[in-house]
Design a protein around this motif. Sequence first.
Motif, mmCIF file in Angstrom:
data_model
loop_
_atom_site.group_PDB
_atom_site.id
_atom_site.type_symbol
_atom_site.label_atom_id
_atom_site.label_comp_id
_atom_site.label_asym_id
_atom_site.label_seq_id
_atom_site.Cartn_x
_atom_site.Cartn_y
_atom_site.Cartn_z
ATOM 1 N N UNK A 196 0.817 -1.219 0.000
ATOM 2 C CA UNK A 196 0.000 0.000 0.000
ATOM 3 C C UNK A 196 0.843 1.258 0.000
ATOM 4 N N UNK A 197 0.229 2.382 -0.392
ATOM 5 C CA UNK A 197 0.876 3.683 -0.277
ATOM 6 C C UNK A 197 1.601 4.107 -1.530
ATOM 7 N N UNK A 198 1.414 5.398 -1.849
ATOM 8 C CA UNK A 198 1.983 5.934 -3.083
ATOM 9 C C UNK A 198 3.504 5.921 -3.050
ATOM 10 N N UNK A 255 4.914 2.527 -3.454
ATOM 11 C CA UNK A 255 4.667 2.068 -4.832
ATOM 12 C C UNK A 255 5.676 2.685 -5.792
ATOM 13 N N UNK A 256 5.907 3.978 -5.644
ATOM 14 C CA UNK A 256 6.874 4.663 -6.517
ATOM 15 C C UNK A 256 8.283 4.132 -6.268
ATOM 16 N N UNK A 261 8.676 0.712 -7.728
ATOM 17 C CA UNK A 261 8.698 0.809 -9.207
ATOM 18 C C UNK A 261 10.056 1.314 -9.698
ATOM 19 N N UNK A 315 12.711 -1.346 -9.255
ATOM 20 C CA UNK A 315 12.551 -2.406 -10.252
ATOM 21 C C UNK A 315 13.081 -1.962 -11.608
ATOM 22 N N UNK A 316 12.695 -0.749 -12.001
ATOM 23 C CA UNK A 316 13.100 -0.282 -13.338
ATOM 24 C C UNK A 316 14.616 -0.141 -13.434
ATOM 25 N N UNK A 352 2.138 9.766 -14.073
ATOM 26 C CA UNK A 352 2.522 10.350 -12.784
ATOM 27 C C UNK A 352 1.800 11.691 -12.595
ATOM 28 N N UNK A 399 -1.284 11.851 -6.306
ATOM 29 C CA UNK A 399 -0.148 11.999 -5.384
ATOM 30 C C UNK A 399 0.651 13.246 -5.763
ATOM 31 N N UNK A 413 6.484 12.627 -5.029
ATOM 32 C CA UNK A 413 6.959 11.604 -5.972
ATOM 33 C C UNK A 413 8.431 11.848 -6.297
#
Lengths: 255, 503
Positions: free
Chosen positions: B295-297, B300-301, B304, B307-308, B377, B382, B387
């Motif tokens: 959970x949570x922006x 999540x960012x 991500x 990972x990228x 985005x 958010x 971010x």
Amino acid sequence: MSPPGLKLTGLCKSFGEAVAVDDLSLEVRPGELYALLGPNGAGKTTALRMVAGLLAPEKGAISVFGVDALAAPDQAKQIAAWVPDEPMLYDRLTPWEYLELIAGLWGLEPRAAEARAETLLRRLGLWDQRGRRCEGFSRGMKQKTALAGALIHEPRLLLLDEPLTGLDALMAREVKDILRELVAAGASLVLTTHILEVAERLADRIGILYQGRLLVEGSMAELRRRTGGATTLEEVFVELTQPQSAPQTSAMQTS
Amino acid sequence: MIRPGSVLWLLAHELRLDWRRRTAVRGARRWVAVLLTLGVPMFLGLAVGAPTALALNRTGPPTGTAPAVIAAIALASAFMFMLSQALADVVDALYERGDLDLFFSSPIPPRRVIAVRALAVAFSAFTVFGFFATGPLLVMAVLGQARWLAALPLLYGLSLAATGVALAMSVGLIRLFGPKRTRIIGRVLSVVLGSAFFLATQAVTVMTGSPTSLWAALLRTGQRSFEGSMPWLGLGLEALGGKPIAFAAVAGGSVAIFLLGLSWSGPKFAALYAAARGSQQTTGRRDQAARRFRGGALLAIGVKEARLILRDPMLLPLVLLRVVYLVPLGFLAVRYGTYANFTALSGAVLALTLMANQLSGSLAWMTISAEDAPDLIATSPTPRRQILRIKLLVAVGIVLVIVALAVLPLIVIAPFQGLVAAGGAASAAVAAGLLNLWWQRPGKRSEFRKRASAPWFVTLAELALGLLTALAAGLFASHQIAGVAPALLALVVLFLLRLPVRA
């Protein structure tokens, strides 16, 4: 009385000398699918990008279900979704990871978001591909992944720019069904498309933009009436957007 | 009138695109770019070309073993650098440049298309040398040393040879490792080739303990060879000086290598291009299916971005490029640390700090400026500021993890120097990250190698910040309070370049 799903008032946007959107005003009611049509460069995408919060209008107001999108953009974004013609994806994420990101960005409760993600991926035929990176996907699969991303937070206003591009006939039909369900559930949908048959069949009302201005809007029956002998949307569109006929239709709209 | 589809026509197309890419900057920045493009060669002409010409007018052309060997070494180093650049460009052409699809689908013979693309690659490899050499050579020509102008076509000839070798290497790599792996291997090889000379000097330095030993060894070996069985080593200097036979031999040899490479790889290139493109069109790699959502922006960012970055095929060459320069310094650290000669360790501290700065700049650019889906985005609820903050944190965090691999052993060997290195690396990473946050330079991840399209003063400031922080850390590591000065200067640079981040 509930506020309109989308209300644009006197929206203007120019890029240097070129006027992209000129004094655009329109309303989309909750539970209505509105098709915004127009020739290339008419200002459709620019108008939608302003609603999505990606471009700032020079003049005018945007209201999303009563929320002033210019004064409180985050509140408006919370209940809206934007699906452009080029899917906003990450090649190196899987559809599942992509939906996890969107769920996080929109602040969804993780367990509920997971359930919704599974439903959407199954419905859009992506469940078996949920663990594969998007880099190898066809255009249609990318479009479906982007659509799943737009739908995961159950938006009340959905903006779709050419949503059926790259989809095969069966999947296009599935997507149309999903859109109809959303509308039936009270969401407002605005879509742009060059496939006039889609607009003709799906839309409750159609607006035609020409050189940044809204030439005419109404249901298919109203458009037919206004253009005289036209029977199909294609005939209506051609008659209204041919350069020699455009000034006449402007006059018609104001009369 | 150039016939459409001819070599000249294709070449004109390549040059037009290249010109437009180089002159894409607008407004005041454009004038700065024009000023620098004209100013640097003029300055070098006056500062380097004029005194050299005057000295040559007085003494006559350089003769003897030492100048001949130095010229040969310089040409060999230039060739290695050009080969590195050309190999990277050829790999780019195979995997990145979509316009080959258009050309290969046209009725123009593929061989012609490849020949023109190869000439353009060679020109690109030559550009840096041409830029820095043209000014001094022109001034030298005006002052009576026109013969040295031969260096320009000679250098272009070398870049042609490098391109021929790079073409052959890329074909060989694809045959050896397959189209999928060649993308990474080609880039890694390009990095290793580009730093080969530096690595060699460092290796010899570490082995012998003398910083000048490689030069001395090279000169000694070169002199012996030149005077013994390899008198042709002198050809380089003579060719640079425009002696017709030497020039014809070196330039002709270079062109012959280019033509050989082209004629061997050219016919295979179109098929390999198709294979390379095909390797990109896979069904997508399978990663973990259906892991639980977090959970949570911000999380999540963060996930991500991590990972990228970790899945980016460019990351390995990028880290390698920085680490390659650290390996010899690591040897130094162990060698001198063992004898408690902590002053020598300050070099390692300095290098670690500089690496952290460079790596952080690159990763921060990837996370902040090279966002694949900026509209996604921007349409999320958010706040952008949050971010960006998390993106910066991820970039700096990854750098710190990498740097920790070197810092932790250092802390064991020499705790004080290790802690200074940790502090210096962290500061340098944050500084480069902040600069990338304030001065965003939108681009695609695939354009990483060309991210230099940033305002020149920001690129310069990033480098200056790295150098200043590294210098400060190096001085502190040697127990010198003078480290305060560069540290303060770095803070001033950072303060002057700060910009409010758009919410």
